[in-house]
Scaffold this motif. Structure first.
Motif, mmCIF file in Angstrom:
data_model
loop_
_atom_site.group_PDB
_atom_site.id
_atom_site.type_symbol
_atom_site.label_atom_id
_atom_site.label_comp_id
_atom_site.label_asym_id
_atom_site.label_seq_id
_atom_site.Cartn_x
_atom_site.Cartn_y
_atom_site.Cartn_z
ATOM 1 N N PRO A 60 0.812 -1.221 0.000
ATOM 2 C CA PRO A 60 0.000 0.000 0.000
ATOM 3 C C PRO A 60 0.848 1.274 0.000
ATOM 4 C CG PRO A 60 0.143 -0.893 2.217
ATOM 5 C CD PRO A 60 0.857 -1.867 1.323
ATOM 6 N N PHE A 61 0.262 2.353 -0.546
ATOM 7 C CA PHE A 61 0.895 3.665 -0.484
ATOM 8 C C PHE A 61 -0.130 4.768 -0.724
ATOM 9 C CE2 PHE A 61 1.868 1.855 -4.796
ATOM 10 C CZ PHE A 61 1.138 2.732 -5.591
ATOM 11 N N VAL A 62 0.276 5.981 -0.370
ATOM 12 C CA VAL A 62 -0.526 7.158 -0.701
ATOM 13 C C VAL A 62 0.140 7.827 -1.888
ATOM 14 C CG1 VAL A 62 -0.952 9.537 0.032
ATOM 15 C CG2 VAL A 62 -1.674 7.679 1.470
ATOM 16 N N ALA A 63 -0.630 8.123 -2.943
ATOM 17 C CA ALA A 63 -0.053 8.741 -4.135
ATOM 18 C C ALA A 63 -0.560 10.167 -4.312
ATOM 19 C CB ALA A 63 -0.411 7.908 -5.358
ATOM 20 N N LEU A 64 0.359 11.042 -4.656
ATOM 21 C CA LEU A 64 -0.020 12.389 -5.088
ATOM 22 C C LEU A 64 0.164 12.412 -6.593
ATOM 23 C CD1 LEU A 64 -0.696 15.419 -4.587
ATOM 24 C CD2 LEU A 64 1.776 15.811 -4.481
ATOM 25 N N GLY B 207 -3.870 17.870 -16.182
ATOM 26 C CA GLY B 207 -5.329 17.799 -16.129
ATOM 27 C C GLY B 207 -5.879 17.334 -14.796
ATOM 28 N N HIS B 208 -5.052 16.785 -13.924
ATOM 29 C CA HIS B 208 -5.540 16.192 -12.682
ATOM 30 C C HIS B 208 -4.656 16.527 -11.486
ATOM 31 C CE1 HIS B 208 -7.392 13.828 -15.860
ATOM 32 N NE2 HIS B 208 -8.375 13.584 -14.994
ATOM 33 N N THR B 209 -5.297 16.612 -10.331
ATOM 34 C CA THR B 209 -4.574 16.724 -9.049
ATOM 35 C C THR B 209 -5.367 15.889 -8.068
ATOM 36 O OG1 THR B 209 -3.860 18.949 -9.602
ATOM 37 C CG2 THR B 209 -3.730 18.325 -7.283
ATOM 38 N N GLN B 210 -4.784 14.798 -7.645
ATOM 39 C CA GLN B 210 -5.518 13.862 -6.785
ATOM 40 C C GLN B 210 -4.601 13.281 -5.720
ATOM 41 O OE1 GLN B 210 -6.672 10.827 -9.623
ATOM 42 N NE2 GLN B 210 -8.496 11.936 -10.267
ATOM 43 N N ILE B 211 -5.204 12.971 -4.563
ATOM 44 C CA ILE B 211 -4.515 12.133 -3.572
ATOM 45 C C ILE B 211 -5.261 10.805 -3.572
ATOM 46 C CG2 ILE B 211 -3.888 11.810 -1.152
ATOM 47 C CD1 ILE B 211 -3.594 14.794 -0.875
ATOM 48 N N ILE B 212 -4.531 9.721 -3.789
ATOM 49 C CA ILE B 212 -5.160 8.410 -3.949
ATOM 50 C C ILE B 212 -4.535 7.423 -2.957
ATOM 51 C CG2 ILE B 212 -5.792 6.625 -5.636
ATOM 52 C CD1 ILE B 212 -4.446 8.795 -7.688
ATOM 53 N N HIS B 213 -5.399 6.641 -2.327
ATOM 54 C CA HIS B 213 -4.905 5.612 -1.408
ATOM 55 C C HIS B 213 -4.939 4.273 -2.128
ATOM 56 C CE1 HIS B 213 -5.370 3.230 2.576
ATOM 57 N NE2 HIS B 213 -4.110 3.373 2.252
ATOM 58 N N PHE B 214 -3.770 3.716 -2.392
ATOM 59 C CA PHE B 214 -3.680 2.422 -3.065
ATOM 60 C C PHE B 214 -3.453 1.322 -2.036
ATOM 61 C CE2 PHE B 214 -3.057 4.929 -6.838
ATOM 62 C CZ PHE B 214 -3.593 4.141 -7.847
ATOM 63 N N THR B 215 -4.367 0.341 -2.034
ATOM 64 C CA THR B 215 -4.204 -0.776 -1.113
ATOM 65 C C THR B 215 -3.669 -2.003 -1.857
ATOM 66 O OG1 THR B 215 -6.566 -1.090 -1.439
ATOM 67 C CG2 THR B 215 -5.876 -0.127 0.655
ATOM 68 N N ASP B 216 -3.852 -2.042 -3.164
ATOM 69 C CA ASP B 216 -3.185 -3.058 -3.982
ATOM 70 C C ASP B 216 -2.929 -2.456 -5.359
ATOM 71 O OD1 ASP B 216 -5.476 -3.598 -5.730
ATOM 72 O OD2 ASP B 216 -6.361 -4.545 -3.966
ATOM 73 N N TYR B 217 -2.322 -3.253 -6.248
ATOM 74 C CA TYR B 217 -1.907 -2.700 -7.545
ATOM 75 C C TYR B 217 -3.072 -2.115 -8.345
ATOM 76 C CZ TYR B 217 2.735 -4.711 -6.936
ATOM 77 O OH TYR B 217 3.990 -4.994 -6.473
ATOM 78 N N ILE C 95 -9.034 10.098 -2.441
ATOM 79 C CA ILE C 95 -9.514 10.695 -1.184
ATOM 80 C C ILE C 95 -9.540 12.218 -1.252
ATOM 81 C CG2 ILE C 95 -8.908 8.722 0.271
ATOM 82 C CD1 ILE C 95 -6.446 10.361 1.168
ATOM 83 N N GLY C 96 -8.927 12.777 -2.274
ATOM 84 C CA GLY C 96 -8.965 14.227 -2.447
ATOM 85 C C GLY C 96 -8.627 14.585 -3.875
ATOM 86 N N GLN C 97 -9.185 15.706 -4.346
ATOM 87 C CA GLN C 97 -8.840 16.145 -5.699
ATOM 88 C C GLN C 97 -9.118 17.630 -5.850
ATOM 89 O OE1 GLN C 97 -11.174 14.006 -8.635
ATOM 90 N NE2 GLN C 97 -12.765 13.642 -7.122
ATOM 91 N N THR C 98 -8.667 18.188 -6.962
ATOM 92 C CA THR C 98 -8.881 19.615 -7.148
ATOM 93 C C THR C 98 -10.341 19.900 -7.490
ATOM 94 O OG1 THR C 98 -8.150 21.623 -8.256
ATOM 95 C CG2 THR C 98 -8.205 19.616 -9.591
ATOM 96 N N ARG C 99 -10.795 21.040 -7.001
ATOM 97 C CA ARG C 99 -12.181 21.421 -7.283
ATOM 98 C C ARG C 99 -12.252 22.315 -8.514
ATOM 99 N NH1 ARG C 99 -14.971 22.360 -1.387
ATOM 100 N NH2 ARG C 99 -14.510 20.279 -0.615
ATOM 101 N N ARG D 72 3.620 24.110 -1.161
ATOM 102 C CA ARG D 72 3.252 24.077 0.254
ATOM 103 C C ARG D 72 1.979 23.248 0.477
ATOM 104 N NH1 ARG D 72 3.606 29.849 1.173
ATOM 105 N NH2 ARG D 72 1.362 29.878 1.049
ATOM 106 N N VAL D 73 0.947 23.533 -0.305
ATOM 107 C CA VAL D 73 -0.340 22.854 -0.092
ATOM 108 C C VAL D 73 -0.283 21.404 -0.559
ATOM 109 C CG1 VAL D 73 -1.508 23.584 -2.233
ATOM 110 C CG2 VAL D 73 -2.842 23.179 -0.178
ATOM 111 N N LEU D 74 0.444 21.129 -1.637
ATOM 112 C CA LEU D 74 0.558 19.737 -2.113
ATOM 113 C C LEU D 74 1.253 18.879 -1.056
ATOM 114 C CD1 LEU D 74 1.635 20.187 -5.870
ATOM 115 C CD2 LEU D 74 -0.615 19.530 -5.020
ATOM 116 N N VAL D 75 2.337 19.409 -0.502
ATOM 117 C CA VAL D 75 3.114 18.653 0.493
ATOM 118 C C VAL D 75 2.290 18.473 1.771
ATOM 119 C CG1 VAL D 75 5.176 18.712 1.974
ATOM 120 C CG2 VAL D 75 5.360 19.321 -0.455
ATOM 121 N N LYS D 76 1.650 19.567 2.215
ATOM 122 C CA LYS D 76 0.888 19.527 3.471
ATOM 123 C C LYS D 76 -0.202 18.449 3.424
ATOM 124 C CE LYS D 76 -2.194 22.759 4.716
ATOM 125 N NZ LYS D 76 -2.608 24.152 4.884
ATOM 126 N N LYS D 77 -0.984 18.456 2.356
ATOM 127 C CA LYS D 77 -2.120 17.525 2.291
ATOM 128 C C LYS D 77 -1.676 16.079 2.054
ATOM 129 C CE LYS D 77 -5.645 20.860 1.741
ATOM 130 N NZ LYS D 77 -7.038 21.106 1.454
#
Ligand code: KG4
Ligand code: ZN
Length: 321
Positions: free
Chosen positions: A129-133, A138-148, A154-158, A242-247
């Motif tokens: 597992p990992f957390v991906a930024l 075209g996209h800005t997302q934080i994704i939680h991967f539990t398998d391949y 879990i978060g994205q740009t509005r 700053r905001v990308l790293v923080k979140k």
């Protein structure tokens, strides 16, 4: 041993690559259209599609001839199916379909965003597992991967994507296209505290970059010429990073993820890479610069780790938040 041939044409790079077991590059060829679109200050979809038509057979032939791989050795053919520009996707995916039919090999439709994530498997031992930024044009997302194969956004740009904000601000302050690398380079000479730009006040793991873009515009309107471009670039970049790293760090902590993964064109950003590495309590994976922006190596890797035959599914991760 599984050997995949990947094809990428979602935007302005025509590329083909051969990857073994999702991690070892056996051949790769890319033709970039950046110099053509530079004149227009951005990608012109119709021009891009025509360029892909010119280049697609060249990159496929070169990848095969330089690697010495025979079509009979391939496990499957993979093509980027989307998201991307419809006309450009059509060129690469049609080529993948044609090869699949001609060589009697399975066809795998690859999700472009999943492919960006998979760039991190090349020459590494990374496993979920990992957390991906994921930060691209075209996209800005934080994704939680539990398998391949499975990631939960879990978060994205509005509004704007991070790369889009880079490109728009670069245009505003008179830097060329693509804006990300130009701002990244120039900001080294600037003072990041010269201007105080807002981070974008969105709760949770979501992002907003349109307010930041407007804030830069308001400042630029009031400044005399010539603009202090290096200071503007450094201050803008500071607000984005700053905001990308923080979140991302917050997500890693709250989910207890054992590693962080960066992906997409903006992951090439020098400041983002440096700061997240400095501040993360867990290992950070980040593709080499050439695999951050669009390429076919990541497509062939995604086919191995997440692919299913096109008729069965597309290896697309969950889009539910
Ligand atoms: O992933 P990508 O190649 O294409 C998409 O899927 O969108 O990302 C392209 C984006 C562009 O917005 C470009 O300005 C940005 O990535 N980019 C960067 C850097 N290199 C490329 N942004 C910030 N710093 C960089 N060094
Ligand atoms: Zn991309």
């Amino acid at each position: 041993m599984a050997l995949y041939l990947g094809i990428e044409s979602s935007c302005d790079e025509t590329a083909c690559a051969l990857v073994e077991d999702g991690r070892v590059v056996k051949g790769s060829c890319m033709l970039s259209q950046t110099s053509i679109h530079e004149t227009f200050g951005g990608v012109v979809p119709e021009v891009a599609a025509r360029q892909h038509l010119e280049a697609i057979n060249v990159v496929i032939a070169k990848t095969l001839s330089e690697s010495g791989v025979q079509p009979s050795e391939l496990t499957a053919i993979a093509g980027t199916a989307g998201p991307g520009l419809v006309g450009t996707l059509l060129v690469g995916f049609s080529a993948a379909k044609a090869l699949s039919w001609a060589w009697d090999k399975p066809l795998i439709a690859v999700d472009h965003l999943m492919a960006h994530i998979c760039a991190n498997y090349i020459d590494t031992d990374l496993e979920p597992p990992f957390v991906a930024l994921l930060v691209s044009g075209g996209h800005t997302q934080i994704i939680h991967f539990t398998d391949y194969k499975n990631g939960r956004i879990i978060g994205q740009t509005r509004d704007d994507a991070a790369g889009e904000a880079y490109d728009k601000v670069a245009r505003l302050i008179g830097l060329g296209y693509p804006g990300g690398p130009a701002i990244d380079k120039l900001s080294v000479q600037g003072d990041k505290n010269a201007f105080k730009f807002p981070e974008g006040q969105v709760p949770g793991y979501d992002f907003s970059f349109s307010g930041l873009k407007t804030a830069v515009l308001r400042v630029v309107e009031k400044l005399p010429q010539p603009l202090p471009t290096a200071d503007l670039a450094a201050s803008f970049q500071d607000a984005v990073v700053r905001v990308l790293v923080k979140k991302t760090l917050l997500a890693q902590k709250e989910l207890g993820a054992p590693r962080i993964v960066l992906a997409g064109g903006v992951a090439a950003n020098r400041e983002l890479r440096a700061r997240i590495n400095e501040q993360s309590p867990v290992p950070v994976y980040c593709p080499p610069l050439s695999l951050c922006t669009d390429n076919a190596v990541m497509v062939a890797s995604a086919a191995h780790f997440c692919g299913e035959e096109a008729t069965l599914g597309t290896g697309v991760y969950s889009r539910q938040t």
